[in-house]
Design an enzyme around this catalytic site. Structure first.
Site, PDB file in Angstrom:
ATOM      1  N   HIS A 107     -12.931   3.361   0.249  1.00  0.00           N
ATOM      2  CA  HIS A 107     -12.916   2.365   1.339  1.00  0.00           C
ATOM      3  C   HIS A 107     -13.640   1.074   0.939  1.00  0.00           C
ATOM      4  O   HIS A 107     -14.083   0.316   1.801  1.00  0.00           O
ATOM      5  CB  HIS A 107     -13.599   2.886   2.621  1.00  0.00           C
ATOM      6  N   ASN A 157       0.871  -1.185   0.000  1.00  0.00           N
ATOM      7  CA  ASN A 157       0.000   0.000   0.000  1.00  0.00           C
ATOM      8  C   ASN A 157       0.907   1.234   0.000  1.00  0.00           C
ATOM      9  O   ASN A 157       1.488   1.589   1.020  1.00  0.00           O
ATOM     10  CB  ASN A 157      -0.883  -0.032   1.259  1.00  0.00           C
ATOM     11  N   GLU A 175      -8.090  -4.708   5.536  1.00  0.00           N
ATOM     12  CA  GLU A 175      -7.986  -4.447   4.103  1.00  0.00           C
ATOM     13  C   GLU A 175      -6.841  -5.236   3.468  1.00  0.00           C
ATOM     14  O   GLU A 175      -6.947  -5.688   2.336  1.00  0.00           O
ATOM     15  CB  GLU A 175      -7.811  -2.938   3.865  1.00  0.00           C
ATOM     16  N   ARG A 205     -11.202  16.552   7.312  1.00  0.00           N
ATOM     17  CA  ARG A 205     -12.065  16.930   6.177  1.00  0.00           C
ATOM     18  C   ARG A 205     -13.441  17.351   6.670  1.00  0.00           C
ATOM     19  O   ARG A 205     -13.992  16.727   7.577  1.00  0.00           O
ATOM     20  CB  ARG A 205     -12.222  15.754   5.212  1.00  0.00           C
TER      21      ARG A 205
END
Ligand code: ADP
Length: 401
Positions: free
Chosen positions: A181, A7, A385, A242
């Site tokens: 996601h 990743n 993940e 955010r």
């Protein structure tokens, strides 16, 4: 078979070496500060054994992956006999646009399509590409698989993914809701089905991935039908830095009346808003909770705004799903924070959601945290993940002629 899951961020490379089909993590770690003037930092764990963090030379992602492979096969850090024991690389790729609704074995056309998606994810896809190139260079001939954050949401129907703009903005500029996601939403969906002894297509869920970035998904028959993030990961619920949903007219106002540049507004909404911006305390939920405990009213309001926004999405998704089997909390906040789950569910009494307070606050690992009287069960499922990427890579390897 060992699969190296990679990743890559612009200056980091996270990895896990996973044995399949046993799903055992043989080694994992992180190279940080790639390409910077100072030395990179290398963190490495083999099985249960943590090695001290060390400084390494990693001017680019190629050098970083070389450091990783060397650690996997040489000296006291070794967990493999030879490089050839790595049979495939599985890569997290943030944006797959509309081209990819599934993971892909990377060949020249797939590479080209990932490059085309760079304009949709300029901060992420170039780094993901650098990681793929680095692995191709390090072990030529070893297959690379791309697992896209957007892929799981490609099952959304047009009425869910379009914005109400004239068609040319979608046709020419590809402006639509993509969602992110996806690997995590898919993982927890499959895990929930597994523990219920069902197949994924038998479950309907509202999955809440709450981490530094957060998104919810409405999952019907194991497929994403809606999600809170949009064209970019800025849309949706309040996140660490955010803003989440905001009237787009605020952007014009900030530019025209506030005298801000486009870059400054971009920076404000992505990096200086959310929990951090509103509370003035931190982007980290643990700091927010500590500040709330210490009596900080601004932090308490930030937490409640965040929880209220999540609850509104849950309510909306409950309304559009024909049946909701469970609300699932996952990721750093969703998995670990009883207080945040409680704050969200406090706004959901109207649809009959009731937590078992003791169980919710003490919960660890996978399982329900709702009371038996709750009309919708509430579950916690730790996401994974990397494992999902390893599984997808393994499945594609098995399917090869
Ligand atoms: P990322 O989106 O970067 O993968 P994570 O899923 O690791 O992030 O989530 C990071 C968030 O999880 C941070 O806001 C952190 O404060 C929060 N978090 C981790 N542990 C806890 C905890 N015990 N209580 C509350 N928040 C937590």
């Amino acid at each position: 078979m060992h699969i190296l899951v990679v990743n890559c961020g612009s200056s980091s490379l996270k990895f896990q070496l996973i044995a399949l089909p046993s799903e055992r993590v043989a080694a994992k770690g992180l190279v940080e500060r790639i390409g910077q003037a100072v030395n990179a930092q290398f963190r490495y764990t083999a099985g249960e054994r943590d090695f001290p963090k060390k400084a390494v030379k990693a001017p680019d992602h190629s050098a970083a992956i070389q450091q990783v492979i060397t650690a996997l096969v040489e000296g006291e850090t070794a967990v493999l006999k030879a490089k050839s024991d790595i049979v495939a690389f599985g890569h997290r790729v943030v944006h797959g646009g509309e081209q990819f609704s599934d993971s892909q074995l990377i060949d020249a056309p797939v590479m080209k399509a990932i490059k085309q998606c760079c304009e949709l994810a300029p901060l992420h896809n170039p780094a993901n590409l650098a990681g793929i190139c680095a692995c191709q260079e390090a072990l030529p001939g070893v297959p690379n698989v791309a697992v896209f954050d957007t892929a799981f949401h490609q099952t959304m129907q047009p009425h869910a993914f379009h914005y109400a703009l004239p068609p040319r903005y979608y046709e020419k500029l590809h402006i639509r809701r993509y969602g992110f996601h996806g690997t995590s939403h898919k993982y927890v969906t499959h895990k929930f089905a597994e523990v219920q002894k069902k197949t994924p297509d038998e479950v309907n869920l509202i999955t809440c991935h709450l981490g530094n970035g957060s998104s919810l998904a409405a999952v019907q028959n194991g497929r994403s039908v809606d999600t809170s993030m949009g064209f970019t990961p800025l849309q949706g619920v309040i996140m660490g830095t955010r803003s989440g949903d905001i009237d787009p007219a605020v952007v014009f106002y900030l530019i025209e009346q506030g005298g801000m540049t486009v870059d400054a507004v971009n920076d404000l909404l992505n990096k200086k808003s959310g929990l951090l911006g509103f509370s003035g305390v931190s982007s980290d939920m643990r700091d927010i909770l500590a500040a709330v405990d210490a009596g900080n009213e601004r932090a308490a309001l930030a937490l409640n705004m965040c929880a209220y926004g999540i609850a509104k999405y849950v309510g909306a998704y409950h309304a559009i799903l024909p049946r909701t089997d469970a609300i699932v909390f996952t990721a750093g906040i969703g998995e670990n924070s009883g207080p945040v789950r409680a704050a969200v569910c406090a706004h959901l009494a109207g649809i009959g959601v009731a937590l078992d307070d003791g169980r919710n606050m003490a919960h660890r690992g996978i399982g329900p945290v709702s009371s038996p009287s709750s009309r919708i069960p509430v579950w916690v499922i730790p996401t994974n993940e990397e494992l999902m990427i390893a599984r997808e890579t393994y499945n594609l390897m098995q399917a090869r002629p």
